[in-house]
Design an enzyme around this catalytic site. Structure first.
Site, PDB file in Angstrom:
ATOM      1  CG  ASN B 394      -1.803   1.206   1.313  1.00 25.08           C
ATOM      2  OD1 ASN B 394      -1.803   2.055   0.422  1.00 25.08           O
ATOM      3  ND2 ASN B 394      -2.541   1.326   2.398  1.00 25.08           N
ATOM      4  CG  ASP B 395       2.088   2.747   3.766  1.00 26.05           C
ATOM      5  OD1 ASP B 395       0.946   3.199   3.579  1.00 26.05           O
ATOM      6  OD2 ASP B 395       2.478   2.276   4.846  1.00 26.05           O
ATOM      7  CB  VAL B 396       5.873   0.828  -1.496  1.00 25.00           C
ATOM      8  CG1 VAL B 396       6.585   0.536  -0.195  1.00 25.00           C
ATOM      9  CG2 VAL B 396       5.070  -0.361  -1.966  1.00 25.00           C
TER      10      VAL B 396
END
Lengths: 113, 466
Positions: B394-396
């Site tokens: 998600n974050d990446v």
């Protein structure tokens, strides 16, 4: 002429008597530089094997452990050395073998290595 | 037996082998040989040390080595690849502990190392080196054990923060250094052991406030410490082999820490101060999460999209490893490749839980390494990609890192999945990732969400593609 010869002897003598710490420190700084350049060339894909390999390498501390465990009389310093030999032994075998196991998994598309 | 000069030359050769071992890791082709060279170098160093005149306790030394070797060998064979970060952390703690034990031994019996002064005590220079080597070793030991506990799930991965934490650490650090300096000047045992006891506690306190998301940095940093500890012991014993190997490992770990920090856009100081990855940021990220339409699809829809694509880029994250979906994913990728779709993998540096972890997990699933690309190498190609398939990450991928200066991850390098024609997310739910952030990409028109466990989704995709 004699004074020059004396100067040379003194200089050489001074070199031979260089403080062991300075000698060790020279080796240390050069090794850090070598490490810096070699490790930047490691491909990011192999950073995990790099860590397990360096783990095995830092277990070179076993050299110190063997010296600590060297004497025959089993007093506290010797026993501590033996324990350190065992701990370093776990890392040496564990580190190199797990690195080998990981590296064996990296294959190219055609099935080659 | 062998003269001291021959021994020194043998150590030099062993050091060169170890440098070549690291150099071998520049490509997977040369890495296997590199590892072998490392083993040869290590064997040479141990062999030369064992033949020294003062080494007499052979029976016990071999017994200790055999016990350690068997344990290490069994662990190396049995450990699962997902558990690699824990194993590495655990091994760091062993190096740290070994350094401490050797330091105590040298402190109690300096004659044994030929470093005693005329009175049989430890010279001041050696005391300073002993102090440095042993406190770094002790911090490495206790900090690595806590890191191991967190990674293994024995201790909560959530950061433990309490009031007065940093002043307490600072005070303990000051007392530790004070005790160490007192030991350096007096050579007495009491301040030495006090210093070690504080270092033990300090190692624990330094790691408890650090959250699970920052573990890649911590594991790399402890890697570095274990090297410095070995080098410190090498200084005490005037042993160039230990100094060289320790310095190599120390700089290697330092570089990895730097790379990890950069990949997360966090400074090392920031990581060490801790507190990141707790509950607090989740509330901030939740503001946009309410009532926005998402397009959820089935595995059949996704299979249709993938089958008709020319090129697919797969972005695996740690969720993939948690679900143990690597093998199902590999099967799916094989089917796509067979149907003429160009499939490749894009790896973010912090995709796993330690540097390079995801590459190992994919290699274990028999994904050829020439299909797997690093972020810097492949990021420009998302624009030419029909489908970006994000699994358990998600974050990446979060474009907020590029566009929203208020986001906690602003400035973190991310994969440009938003440039691809279509986006497929395989995710268990809309729940935010490690950093506790919502991702705008979930709500785009060209995004399809498959709400499922990564493994199940990949298996369903395999069925649908077959």
């Amino acid at each position: 002429m004699t004074s020059m010869a004396e100067t040379i002897t003194q200089t050489v003598g001074a070199h031979a008597a260089v403080d062991p710490f300075i000698f060790s420190f020279t080796v240390f700084v050069l090794a850090v530089l070598v490490g810096y350049h070699v490790v930047w060339n490691v491909t990011p894909a192999l950073h995990t094997p790099l860590m397990s390999l360096t783990n095995a390498i830092s277990s070179i501390i076993i050299v110190g452990a063997i010296l600590a465990a060297a004497p025959l009389d089993m007093n506290t310093p010797t026993v501590l050395g033996l324990v350190a030999v065992g701990l370093a032994g776990v890392n040496i075998f564990g580190g190199f073998l797990v690195t080998r196991r990981m590296l064996a998994m990296f294959r190219k598309r055609d099935g080659g290595k | 037996m062998l003269s001291i000069n021959v021994v020194a030359l043998a150590y030099l050769i062993a050091s060169v082998f170890i440098i070549l071992a690291l150099k071998g890791l520049s490509s997977p082709e040369s890495a296997r040989r590199g590892n072998l060279l490392g083993m040869v170098g290590m064997a040479l160093a141990i062999g030369v040390t064992l033949q020294l005149d003062e080494v007499r306790n052979y029976g016990w030394i071999f017994a200790a080595l055999a016990v350690g070797g068997v344990i290490g060998g069994v662990v190396a064979r049995r450990i699962s690849m997902t558990a690699m970060p824990q194993l590495i952390a655990f091994m760091h703690s062993l190096v740290g502990l070994a350094a401490v034990l050797i330091a105590i031994s040298a402190m109690l019996n300096p004659e044994g190392y030929g470093i005693a002064d005329a009175a049989g005590g430890l010279p001041v220079a050696n005391r300073i080196e002993l102090f440095l080597g042993s406190f770094i070793g002790m911090i490495t030991f206790s900090a690595s054990l806590i890191a191991f506990g967190k990674l293994q799930g024995m201790i909560s991965g959530r950061p433990l923060v309490f009031a007065g934490q940093h002043p307490l650490n600072l005070m303990l650090g000051a007392v530790m250094i004070g005790a160490g300096l007192f030991f350096c000047s007096s050579g007495a045992g009491a301040p030495f052991f006090l210093m070690l006891a504080i270092a033990l506690v300090l190692g624990v306190l330094l790691i408890v406030p650090i959250g699970g998301a920052d573990m890649p940095v911590i594991v790399s940093m402890l890697n570095s410490y274990s090297g410095w500890a070995a080098a410190g012991i090498g200084f005490t014993l005037n042993n160039t082999m230990l100094i060289i190997a320790g310095a190599l490992v120390g700089s290697s770990g330092a570089i990895l820490s730097y790379i990890m920090c950069k990949a997360m856009n966090r400074s090392l100081i920031h990581v060490l101060l801790g507190g990141f990855g707790g509950d607090a940021p989740a509330a901030a990220g939740a503001k946009s999460a309410v009532d926005r339409p998402v397009k959820a699809g089935s595995a059949e829809d996704a299979a249709f999209l993938l089958k008709n694509a020319r090129s697919v880029l797969v972005v695996p994250g740690y969720g993939l490893a948690v679900a143990r979906a690597q093998h199902a994913l590999k099967e799916m990728v094989d089917l796509l490749l067979k149907q003429g779709v160009k499939v490749r993998f894009a790896i973010h540096p912090v995709a796993g839980r330690m540097p390079g972890h995801m590459n190992v997990l994919l290699a274990e699933a028999d994904v050829p390494y020439d299909l797997v690309h690093e972020m810097d190498e492949i990021n420009s190609e998302f624009a030419d990609t029909d489908v970006a398939l994000v699994i358990g990450a998600n974050d990446v991928t979060n474009p907020a890192a590029k566009t929203d200066p208020t986001s906690p991850i602003y400035g973190m390098p991310v994969l440009d999945v938003d440039r691809a024609q279509h986006l497929l997310f395989i995710k268990r739910s809309l729940s935010p990732g490690y950093a506790g952030l919502d991702n705008d990409l979930f709500y785009r028109d060209n995004t399809m969400m498959i709400f499922s466990d990564a493994k199940k989704a990949c298996e369903l995709l395999v069925q649908a593609l077959d």
